[in-house]
Scaffold this motif. Structure first.
Motif, PDB file in Angstrom:
ATOM      1  N   MET A 134      24.352  27.604  36.167  1.00 50.36           N
ATOM      2  CA  MET A 134      25.043  28.734  35.599  1.00 50.36           C
ATOM      3  C   MET A 134      24.986  29.928  36.536  1.00 50.36           C
ATOM      4  N   SER A 135      23.835  30.119  37.180  1.00 47.97           N
ATOM      5  CA  SER A 135      23.741  31.259  38.092  1.00 47.97           C
ATOM      6  C   SER A 135      24.619  31.032  39.317  1.00 47.97           C
ATOM      7  N   GLY A 136      24.778  29.774  39.743  1.00 45.42           N
ATOM      8  CA  GLY A 136      25.670  29.479  40.859  1.00 45.42           C
ATOM      9  C   GLY A 136      27.101  29.849  40.525  1.00 45.42           C
ATOM     10  N   SER A 137      27.522  29.526  39.314  1.00 43.58           N
ATOM     11  CA  SER A 137      28.873  29.880  38.872  1.00 43.58           C
ATOM     12  C   SER A 137      29.040  31.389  38.800  1.00 43.58           C
ATOM     13  N   ARG A 138      28.006  32.067  38.358  1.00 44.23           N
ATOM     14  CA  ARG A 138      28.073  33.526  38.258  1.00 44.23           C
ATOM     15  C   ARG A 138      28.264  34.148  39.639  1.00 44.23           C
ATOM     16  N   LYS A 139      27.573  33.614  40.646  1.00 45.24           N
ATOM     17  CA  LYS A 139      27.724  34.130  42.012  1.00 45.24           C
ATOM     18  C   LYS A 139      29.136  33.879  42.526  1.00 45.24           C
ATOM     19  N   ILE A 140      29.680  32.714  42.225  1.00 43.58           N
ATOM     20  CA  ILE A 140      31.042  32.384  42.639  1.00 43.58           C
ATOM     21  C   ILE A 140      32.027  33.356  41.994  1.00 43.58           C
ATOM     22  N   LEU A 141      31.835  33.630  40.716  1.00 42.86           N
ATOM     23  CA  LEU A 141      32.744  34.538  40.006  1.00 42.86           C
ATOM     24  C   LEU A 141      32.595  35.979  40.492  1.00 42.86           C
ATOM     25  N   ASP A 142      31.378  36.384  40.805  1.00 43.52           N
ATOM     26  CA  ASP A 142      31.178  37.726  41.352  1.00 43.52           C
ATOM     27  C   ASP A 142      31.870  37.859  42.710  1.00 43.52           C
ATOM     28  N   ALA A 143      31.756  36.822  43.538  1.00 43.27           N
ATOM     29  CA  ALA A 143      32.428  36.833  44.844  1.00 43.27           C
ATOM     30  C   ALA A 143      33.946  36.862  44.651  1.00 43.27           C
ATOM     31  N   TRP A 144      34.437  36.129  43.657  1.00 47.37           N
ATOM     32  CA  TRP A 144      35.869  36.125  43.376  1.00 47.37           C
ATOM     33  C   TRP A 144      36.329  37.517  42.934  1.00 47.37           C
ATOM     34  N   GLU A 190      39.662  43.528  46.283  1.00 49.45           N
ATOM     35  CA  GLU A 190      40.031  43.952  47.631  1.00 49.45           C
ATOM     36  C   GLU A 190      41.441  43.507  48.033  1.00 49.45           C
ATOM     37  N   HIS A 191      41.913  42.418  47.439  1.00 55.08           N
ATOM     38  CA  HIS A 191      43.172  41.818  47.894  1.00 55.08           C
ATOM     39  C   HIS A 191      44.317  41.920  46.886  1.00 55.08           C
ATOM     40  N   THR A 192      44.181  42.839  45.931  1.00 57.74           N
ATOM     41  CA  THR A 192      45.266  43.073  44.973  1.00 57.74           C
ATOM     42  C   THR A 192      45.529  44.566  44.861  1.00 57.74           C
ATOM     43  N   ASP A 193      46.744  44.888  44.406  1.00 57.24           N
ATOM     44  CA  ASP A 193      47.066  46.296  44.198  1.00 57.24           C
ATOM     45  C   ASP A 193      46.514  46.766  42.849  1.00 57.24           C
ATOM     46  N   ARG A 194      46.803  47.986  42.491  1.00 57.36           N
ATOM     47  CA  ARG A 194      46.266  48.552  41.244  1.00 57.36           C
ATOM     48  C   ARG A 194      46.695  47.788  40.004  1.00 57.36           C
ATOM     49  N   ASP A 195      47.834  47.141  40.061  1.00 61.65           N
ATOM     50  CA  ASP A 195      48.333  46.385  38.914  1.00 61.65           C
ATOM     51  C   ASP A 195      47.845  44.937  38.911  1.00 61.65           C
ATOM     52  N   GLY A 196      47.036  44.566  39.911  1.00 63.02           N
ATOM     53  CA  GLY A 196      46.492  43.213  39.974  1.00 63.02           C
ATOM     54  C   GLY A 196      47.357  42.214  40.727  1.00 63.02           C
ATOM     55  N   TRP A 197      48.398  42.681  41.384  1.00 65.11           N
ATOM     56  CA  TRP A 197      49.264  41.779  42.148  1.00 65.11           C
ATOM     57  C   TRP A 197      48.688  41.579  43.541  1.00 65.11           C
ATOM     58  N   PRO A 198      48.588  40.322  43.983  1.00 67.17           N
ATOM     59  CA  PRO A 198      48.027  40.052  45.315  1.00 67.17           C
ATOM     60  C   PRO A 198      48.917  40.599  46.421  1.00 67.17           C
ATOM     61  N   TYR A 199      48.282  41.068  47.495  1.00 64.92           N
ATOM     62  CA  TYR A 199      49.018  41.529  48.666  1.00 64.92           C
ATOM     63  C   TYR A 199      49.644  40.336  49.391  1.00 64.92           C
ATOM     64  N   ASP A 200      48.951  39.203  49.389  1.00 65.58           N
ATOM     65  CA  ASP A 200      49.433  37.981  50.046  1.00 65.58           C
ATOM     66  C   ASP A 200      49.253  36.829  49.051  1.00 65.58           C
ATOM     67  N   ASN A 201      50.352  36.425  48.427  1.00 68.28           N
ATOM     68  CA  ASN A 201      50.286  35.385  47.384  1.00 68.28           C
ATOM     69  C   ASN A 201      49.691  34.083  47.887  1.00 68.28           C
ATOM     70  N   HIS A 202      50.064  33.692  49.093  1.00 69.89           N
ATOM     71  CA  HIS A 202      49.584  32.416  49.637  1.00 69.89           C
ATOM     72  C   HIS A 202      48.070  32.448  49.858  1.00 69.89           C
ATOM     73  N   ARG A 224      42.515  31.113  48.052  1.00 71.55           N
ATOM     74  CA  ARG A 224      41.170  31.575  47.682  1.00 71.55           C
ATOM     75  C   ARG A 224      40.881  31.238  46.216  1.00 71.55           C
ATOM     76  N   ALA A 225      41.868  31.356  45.334  1.00 72.74           N
ATOM     77  CA  ALA A 225      41.686  30.988  43.922  1.00 72.74           C
ATOM     78  C   ALA A 225      41.404  29.491  43.800  1.00 72.74           C
ATOM     79  N   SER A 226      42.080  28.697  44.601  1.00 68.64           N
ATOM     80  CA  SER A 226      41.852  27.249  44.593  1.00 68.64           C
ATOM     81  C   SER A 226      40.427  26.924  45.049  1.00 68.64           C
ATOM     82  N   GLN A 227      39.948  27.652  46.038  1.00 65.76           N
ATOM     83  CA  GLN A 227      38.576  27.451  46.509  1.00 65.76           C
ATOM     84  C   GLN A 227      37.575  27.859  45.429  1.00 65.76           C
ATOM     85  N   ARG A 228      37.863  28.965  44.751  1.00 65.34           N
ATOM     86  CA  ARG A 228      37.015  29.409  43.633  1.00 65.34           C
ATOM     87  C   ARG A 228      36.936  28.323  42.559  1.00 65.34           C
TER      88      ARG A 228
END
Length: 170
Positions: free
Chosen positions: A1-11, A17-29, A34-38
């Protein structure tokens, strides 16, 4: 569970860092990769817990039933319900993955697009339920801790401390 928590915190840090104020990614690809890796990392972190998860839930449920009302958190019953539902869905998705994997062409092995894309889709479908475990799984530890520190009604009362006689009374 703590491993998952670290992964989610990193995500969360990556997403902030990689989205605008509305939550849209700067680079969709890049964001999608990165979401797939998460998703894959979270699934891997849960694997060590998967086979004992039902036992952990059953144990927590028994412990919860034995706790005095004044030691319980009202959210624990709700959280166990979330964990049970998430585990049921994860089991269903795992069975679906096995069917999908077995239906892939024989040339589709890990590292090939056909296999990796199917596995990424499975991880994406599983992620929200794994997130439930990462978010609510701490309740299992809290319940166990409460059960271990609460005196059992079946335990004998502690013996009174012996009365010590002073040397002057002898």
């Amino acid at each position: 569970m703590s491993g998952s928590r670290k992964i989610l915190d990193a995500w969360d840090a990556y997403s902030d860092e990689h989205t605008d104020r509305d939550g849209w990614p700067y680079d969709n690809h890049a964001y999608g990769l990165r979401a797939s890796q998460r998703d894959a990392d979270t699934a891997e972190a849960f694997e060590s817990l998967r086979y004992g998860a039902r036992h952990l839930l059953a144990t927590a449920e028994i412990q919860l039933g034995r706790l005095p009302q004044d030691t319980m958190q009202s959210r624990w019953v709700y959280q166990l319900g979330i964990l049970y539902a998430a585990l049921d869905r994860l089991d269903e998705l795992h069975e679906q993955w096995l069917v999908t994997r077995d239906s892939l062409p024989t040339a589709a092995k890990p590292g090939t697009a056909a296999f990796d894309d199917a596995l990424a889709e499975h991880h994406a479908e599983s992620w929200s339920y794994l997130d439930d475990w990462a978010t609510h799984g701490k309740a299992l530890l809290e319940i166990n801790s409460a059960a271990r520190t609460t005196r059992s009604p079946l335990a004998p009362a502690p013996a009174p401390a012996p009365v010590r006689r002073s040397a002057a009374l002898k």
